[in-house]
Design a protein around this motif. Structure first.
Motif, PDB file in Angstrom:
ATOM      1  N   PRO A 166       0.809  -1.222   0.000  1.00 20.30           N
ATOM      2  CA  PRO A 166       0.000   0.000   0.000  1.00 20.30           C
ATOM      3  C   PRO A 166       0.841   1.270   0.000  1.00 20.30           C
ATOM      4  O   PRO A 166       0.396   2.312  -0.466  1.00 20.30           O
ATOM      5  N   GLU A 167       2.080   1.179   0.482  1.00 21.78           N
ATOM      6  CA  GLU A 167       2.933   2.373   0.554  1.00 21.78           C
ATOM      7  C   GLU A 167       3.189   2.996  -0.806  1.00 21.78           C
ATOM      8  O   GLU A 167       3.272   4.220  -0.929  1.00 21.78           O
ATOM      9  N   ILE A 168       3.331   2.173  -1.852  1.00 16.34           N
ATOM     10  CA  ILE A 168       3.612   2.732  -3.169  1.00 16.34           C
ATOM     11  C   ILE A 168       2.390   3.485  -3.712  1.00 16.34           C
ATOM     12  O   ILE A 168       2.518   4.496  -4.388  1.00 16.34           O
ATOM     13  N   PHE A 169       1.200   3.004  -3.370  1.00 23.12           N
ATOM     14  CA  PHE A 169      -0.023   3.702  -3.766  1.00 23.12           C
ATOM     15  C   PHE A 169      -0.192   4.993  -2.962  1.00 23.12           C
ATOM     16  O   PHE A 169      -0.665   6.003  -3.485  1.00 23.12           O
ATOM     17  N   LYS A 170       0.213   4.955  -1.694  1.00 18.44           N
ATOM     18  CA  LYS A 170       0.116   6.147  -0.861  1.00 18.44           C
ATOM     19  C   LYS A 170       1.018   7.260  -1.375  1.00 18.44           C
ATOM     20  O   LYS A 170       0.692   8.451  -1.239  1.00 18.44           O
ATOM     21  N   LEU A 171       2.149   6.891  -1.992  1.00 17.09           N
ATOM     22  CA  LEU A 171       3.012   7.901  -2.607  1.00 17.09           C
ATOM     23  C   LEU A 171       2.253   8.645  -3.708  1.00 17.09           C
ATOM     24  O   LEU A 171       2.366   9.861  -3.845  1.00 17.09           O
ATOM     25  N   GLY A 172       1.480   7.900  -4.497  1.00 19.39           N
ATOM     26  CA  GLY A 172       0.670   8.526  -5.536  1.00 19.39           C
ATOM     27  C   GLY A 172      -0.427   9.401  -4.963  1.00 19.39           C
ATOM     28  O   GLY A 172      -0.686  10.498  -5.467  1.00 19.39           O
ATOM     29  N   LEU A 173      -1.056   8.928  -3.905  1.00 18.12           N
ATOM     30  CA  LEU A 173      -2.115   9.713  -3.265  1.00 18.12           C
ATOM     31  C   LEU A 173      -1.568  11.038  -2.744  1.00 18.12           C
ATOM     32  O   LEU A 173      -2.224  12.075  -2.850  1.00 18.12           O
ATOM     33  N   GLU A 174      -0.359  11.006  -2.198  1.00 18.25           N
ATOM     34  CA  GLU A 174       0.258  12.236  -1.710  1.00 18.25           C
ATOM     35  C   GLU A 174       0.528  13.212  -2.854  1.00 18.25           C
ATOM     36  O   GLU A 174       0.407  14.434  -2.678  1.00 18.25           O
TER      37      GLU A 174
END
Length: 235
Positions: A166-174
């Motif tokens: 999920p961390e890689i997706f959270k980078l996109g969300l940021e």
């Protein structure tokens, strides 16, 4: 409008090898005097694909590190070459094949990509790319004309994170500043893209361009092309 951003995978979602993996292997091998044909490489590719899947399912962390990602692909092509009886120069040619796939001419966009991007952008939807890829991805996207549509391009090897984390997706969300409930992620891999997006709270969409993919209990929209995405009720 519920969804305000769309994240995309790259391989088999936005682009594909041109003219094919086998054809590129034939061309590169011929430079070194080896004349194995498309049929031989096609049979060998099934063996190499099996190697990749086994390695990926055992430990996908190679996608988080540039050197490990490069080594994996050179191993992949070396195995492929040995399957067509190219032995002595296999490692050197494998590296040459890997280098060849760093060239823009070796990739083609699917015909629905740019039209879809323009339609989504016209609705004010933000776009981004999240891919398990080596460090060449940003330059490749720039040369293929994708970058101008994107808020960000995230390559796993450059950020040290890998789908389905999920961390890689959270980078996109940021990058887009949008809540996960308002974001869609489109990709062709159930484990990396669908489970990864879902674990991050993002709406997953599975794209299956080459076959009638029917994954039971996927609980997500399944499309065969990006035109179906723009016609969906997600936006």
């Amino acid at each position: 409008m519920r969804h305000k951003a769309v994240f995309f995978d790259v391989g088999n979602t936005l682009l594909y090898p041109h003219p094919s993996v086998e054809a590129v292997c034939v061309e590169v091998a011929s430079r070194y005097g080896y004349l194995a044909g498309l049929k031989e490489f096609s049979r060998a590719l099934s063996v190499a694909d099996g190697y990749y899947l086994q390695r990926y399912e055992t430990d996908d962390s190679f996608w988080m590190d540039e050197n490990k990602a490069v080594s994996m692909w050179v191993d992949f092509y070396e195995l492929l070459l040995r399957e067509v009886d190219i032995d002595g120069d296999a490692r050197m040619i494998a590296q040459a094949i890997y280098d060849e796939f760093g060239k823009t001419k070796r990739w083609k966009l699917y015909p629905d990509v740019i039209t879809t991007f323009e339609k989504l952008k016209s609705k004010g939807i933000k776009l981004g790319i999240i891919s398990n890829w080596d460090g060449r991805l940003p330059e490749l996207c720039l040369e293929l004309g994708l970058s101008k549509y994107m808020e960000f391009i995230i390559s796993s090897a450059l950020v040290g994170r890998v789908k389905p984390q999920p961390e890689i997706f959270k980078l996109g969300l940021e990058k887009v500043g949008i809540e996960p409930a308002n974001v869609v992620h489109v990709g062709d891999h159930y484990y990396a893209d669908i489970l990864g997006a879902r674990n991050a709270g993002i709406t997953p969409v599975l794209i299956s361009r080459e076959s009638d993919l029917n994954i039971e209990d996927s609980n997500c929209l399944v499309i065969k092309n990006l035109f179906e995405l723009t016609k969906s009720n997600l936006f």
